[in-house]
Write a protein that holds these residues in place. Structure first.
Motif, PDB file in Angstrom:
ATOM      1  N   VAL A  81     -14.755 -37.210  -8.033  1.00 26.70           N
ATOM      2  CA  VAL A  81     -13.318 -36.922  -8.100  1.00 26.70           C
ATOM      3  C   VAL A  81     -12.924 -36.480  -9.507  1.00 26.70           C
ATOM      4  CG1 VAL A  81     -11.040 -38.013  -8.057  1.00 26.70           C
ATOM      5  CG2 VAL A  81     -12.611 -38.331  -6.148  1.00 26.70           C
ATOM      6  N   LEU A  82     -13.465 -37.138 -10.526  1.00 29.62           N
ATOM      7  CA  LEU A  82     -13.164 -36.749 -11.910  1.00 29.62           C
ATOM      8  C   LEU A  82     -13.599 -35.305 -12.171  1.00 29.62           C
ATOM      9  CD1 LEU A  82     -14.133 -39.896 -14.034  1.00 29.62           C
ATOM     10  CD2 LEU A  82     -11.849 -38.926 -13.722  1.00 29.62           C
ATOM     11  N   TYR A  88     -10.643 -28.135 -10.604  1.00 28.09           N
ATOM     12  CA  TYR A  88      -9.437 -27.597  -9.971  1.00 28.09           C
ATOM     13  C   TYR A  88      -8.447 -27.133 -11.036  1.00 28.09           C
ATOM     14  CZ  TYR A  88     -10.429 -29.161  -5.160  1.00 28.09           C
ATOM     15  OH  TYR A  88     -10.952 -29.323  -3.906  1.00 28.09           O
ATOM     16  N   HIS A  89      -8.214 -27.995 -12.029  1.00 30.93           N
ATOM     17  CA  HIS A  89      -7.235 -27.671 -13.061  1.00 30.93           C
ATOM     18  C   HIS A  89      -7.719 -26.538 -13.972  1.00 30.93           C
ATOM     19  CE1 HIS A  89      -5.433 -31.960 -12.621  1.00 30.93           C
ATOM     20  NE2 HIS A  89      -4.770 -31.085 -11.903  1.00 30.93           N
ATOM     21  N   GLU A  92      -8.476 -23.311 -11.133  1.00 33.22           N
ATOM     22  CA  GLU A  92      -7.467 -23.107 -10.083  1.00 33.22           C
ATOM     23  C   GLU A  92      -8.081 -22.421  -8.863  1.00 33.22           C
ATOM     24  OE1 GLU A  92      -4.027 -21.189 -11.689  1.00 33.22           O
ATOM     25  OE2 GLU A  92      -3.460 -22.928 -12.870  1.00 33.22           O
ATOM     26  N   LYS A  93      -9.309 -22.790  -8.575  1.00 36.20           N
ATOM     27  CA  LYS A  93     -10.024 -22.296  -7.400  1.00 36.20           C
ATOM     28  C   LYS A  93     -10.759 -23.463  -6.757  1.00 36.20           C
ATOM     29  CE  LYS A  93     -10.815 -17.608  -9.187  1.00 36.20           C
ATOM     30  NZ  LYS A  93     -11.843 -16.613  -9.592  1.00 36.20           N
ATOM     31  N   ALA A  94     -11.020 -23.330  -5.455  1.00 42.07           N
ATOM     32  CA  ALA A  94     -11.653 -24.428  -4.731  1.00 42.07           C
ATOM     33  C   ALA A  94     -13.174 -24.434  -4.900  1.00 42.07           C
ATOM     34  CB  ALA A  94     -11.294 -24.341  -3.251  1.00 42.07           C
ATOM     35  N   PHE A  95     -13.799 -23.258  -4.899  1.00 44.68           N
ATOM     36  CA  PHE A  95     -15.258 -23.205  -4.850  1.00 44.68           C
ATOM     37  C   PHE A  95     -15.936 -23.898  -6.037  1.00 44.68           C
ATOM     38  CE2 PHE A  95     -19.375 -21.010  -5.397  1.00 44.68           C
ATOM     39  CZ  PHE A  95     -19.958 -21.356  -4.189  1.00 44.68           C
ATOM     40  N   PRO A  96     -15.520 -23.623  -7.300  1.00 41.49           N
ATOM     41  CA  PRO A  96     -16.176 -24.330  -8.412  1.00 41.49           C
ATOM     42  C   PRO A  96     -16.016 -25.841  -8.319  1.00 41.49           C
ATOM     43  CG  PRO A  96     -14.875 -22.473  -9.212  1.00 41.49           C
ATOM     44  CD  PRO A  96     -14.509 -22.656  -7.781  1.00 41.49           C
ATOM     45  N   ALA A  97     -14.863 -26.306  -7.835  1.00 41.46           N
ATOM     46  CA  ALA A  97     -14.639 -27.745  -7.715  1.00 41.46           C
ATOM     47  C   ALA A  97     -15.559 -28.349  -6.663  1.00 41.46           C
ATOM     48  CB  ALA A  97     -13.175 -28.019  -7.357  1.00 41.46           C
ATOM     49  N   ILE A  98     -15.717 -27.665  -5.529  1.00 39.91           N
ATOM     50  CA  ILE A  98     -16.578 -28.175  -4.455  1.00 39.91           C
ATOM     51  C   ILE A  98     -18.029 -28.209  -4.914  1.00 39.91           C
ATOM     52  CG2 ILE A  98     -17.485 -27.654  -2.155  1.00 39.91           C
ATOM     53  CD1 ILE A  98     -14.702 -26.556  -1.462  1.00 39.91           C
TER      54      ILE A  98
END
Length: 301
Positions: A81-82, A88-89, A92-98
């Motif tokens: 989660v961290l 995300y911040h 501002e895209k989903a793919f790198p976070a996932i």
């Protein structure tokens, strides 16, 4: 409560939801459920405020459960989660976070397996022993005569060798579920959310094909005496096959939209893959060709 700032109210609510979800995770070890409110809590706060809510929640959980398992689970769900919140911040895209969340969760699971190994518990041996002892009993009677003890032992050994593949698939599934459910909740409550591209637009890098053929050639000419290399190549080739199958689903969705086919067709292909896993070998070839050649550009013309 009415005097509280809306963000504080929201954070308190999601902290309580996190504690409730931890109760469920404590008994089932399904980790993605507490990760959802924790991710929303992270996206709703800066890192300092988030950690404050998290620490208070964990202290309450430690007081309730009074054992090390609750602390281990809370730390396990915290790290992905961290990392996901930061990505995300930042992008501002989903793919790198996932992707980041998947990598962290894979690392956590592998560290856990290694710690068990140092403690004298081999997950591979336990899985192999379990299947050797229970596979014959679980089979329908008509299949009993088709499998000899040697074949059962071979299948059990292969399943044990695919532990890294199962870990990757587990991490991808968990983090994707966390993102998908959290996105829907954020959308409903009016908070900013980030989406993946539509599945029909997914495309693997063409270099992925070159890497696949490189590993395939190594697999063909590798010695079966080198167990470590064989295990590695078996997992890589299996993962590549699944990845190309997902690319094939994207391709079928692209065609369905471009040619105005019935939208149900790609989902039928997916259902066939799930019901008949051997079909994946054929469908993965479609994904490989879609990655290697500009088929979509030709179809658009």
């Amino acid at each position: 409560m009415n005097a509280l700032h809306p963000r504080v109210k929201s954070s308190l609510v999601w902290s309580i939801v996190f504690i409730i979800c931890m109760f469920f995770s404590y008994t089932t070890l399904i980790l993605f459920i507490p990760m959802i409110p924790l991710l929303i809590l992270r996206l709703n706060n800066n890192i300092r405020s988030f950690l404050t809510y998290y620490i208070v929640s964990v202290l309450l959980l430690a007081f309730i459960f009074s054992d090390i398992l609750s602390l281990y689970i809370s730390l396990t769900v915290l790290l992905p989660v961290l990392v996901m919140g930061r990505m995300y911040h930042k992008h501002e895209k989903a793919f790198p976070a996932i992707v980041s969340g998947v990598i962290v969760l894979i690392a956590e699971v592998m560290v856990g397996i290694y710690i068990l190994f140092l403690s004298g518990i081999s997950i591979a041996q336990e899985i192999e022993q379990f299947f050797n002892e229970n596979m014959m009993e679980a089979l329908p009677e008509q299949f009993m005569g088709m499998l000899s003890p040697e074949m059962v032992s071979m299948y059990a050994s292969m399943i044990a060798q695919l532990i890294p593949l199962f870990v990757v698939l587990y991490a991808v599934t968990m983090i994707t579920l966390v993102h998908a459910i959290a996105k829907q909740i954020l959308k409903k409550i009016g908070m900013p959310y980030y989406e993946l591209k539509p599945v029909r637009e997914w495309m693997l890098p063409r270099s992925f094909v070159l890497w696949y053929f490189l590993f395939y050639v190594i697999y063909l000419f590798s010695s079966t005496d080198n167990n470590q290399l064989s295990y590695f190549l078996l997992n890589i080739m299996s993962l590549a096959m699944i990845t190309f199958s997902i690319q094939a689903i994207s391709f079928f969705m692209f065609i369905a939209r471009n040619k105005r086919w019935a939208k149900v067709i790609p989902f039928l292909v997916l259902c066939v893959m799930l019901i008949f896993p051997l079909i994946i070998m054929i469908i993965s070839l479609v994904g490989l060709l879609d990655t290697a050649f500009p088929i979509r550009k030709q179809l658009k013309k």
